[in-house]
Design a protein around this motif. Structure first.
Motif: not given
Length: 185
Positions: A40, A109, A111, A177-180
């Motif tokens: 990850r 990210f 998840t 979802i997907g945000q760093n």
């Protein structure tokens, strides 16, 4: 009849997407510890792996070398979070109370998210934003429904990073979802 059929198809599609999302979360939560963090975290040279220097005049300032672009920055050593816009402007910063298990430094990210669940310590929590697992323990941000942010029981392995209700709501809005998520020391 056609309206009824499209309703059934829409319902089946929603059920399928929910099932795939649940199975994806289960799969990510059961990744062996030896693979979990390495799979990850990305080794990004733009992110400091040692303690990033801080602005002594403004300890709330975003640490340099904490990534680029829109992101959440979490300092394990300072127990602080920054919600950072695309232009590197800090939208919000706040203190948090970490669980007993810390994530490794690196870039992750979001998840999975849960609006309301019970935490590993039995506390009802809301606005849960998960981004990794460490030794089988899910790591993420959340707010206790009661608003409490007390130190966790050291005998319980918990990856919950507790926020105030207001900060949890801001994280929920920002970290989809997907945000760093960038974890620094």
């Amino acid at each position: 009849m056609a309206g009824s059929s499209s309703g059934i198809v829409a319902g089946l599609t929603v059920a399928a997407v929910a099932t795939v999302g649940f199975l994806a979360y289960q799969a990510s939560a059961s990744v062996p510890a030896s693979l979990g963090d390495a799979a990850r975290a990305s080794a990004s040279p733009a992110i400091a792996t040692s303690k990033a220097p801080r602005d002594k005049k403004n300890p709330n300032a975003l640490p340099p070398a904490s990534g680029k672009g829109e992101r959440v920055v979490y300092s394990v050593d300072d127990d602080r979070v920054w919600l950072v816009a695309e232009n590197n402007k800090v939208n919000r910063t706040f203190k948090v109370t970490p669980g007993t298990v810390d994530p490794a430094t690196g870039s992750y990210f979001v998840t999975s998210r849960s609006n309301a669940i019970t935490g590993t310590d039995g506390t009802p929590i809301q606005h849960v934003v998960r981004f990794t697992n460490t030794n089988g323990i899910a790591i993420g941000f959340s707010a206790a429904v009661s608003g409490a942010t007390e130190e966790p029981d050291p005998t319980v392995k918990s990856g919950g990073i507790r926020e105030s209700i207001e900060d949890g709501a801001a994280m929920w809005q920002f970290a989809t979802i997907g945000q760093n998520i960038v974890v620094i020391r």
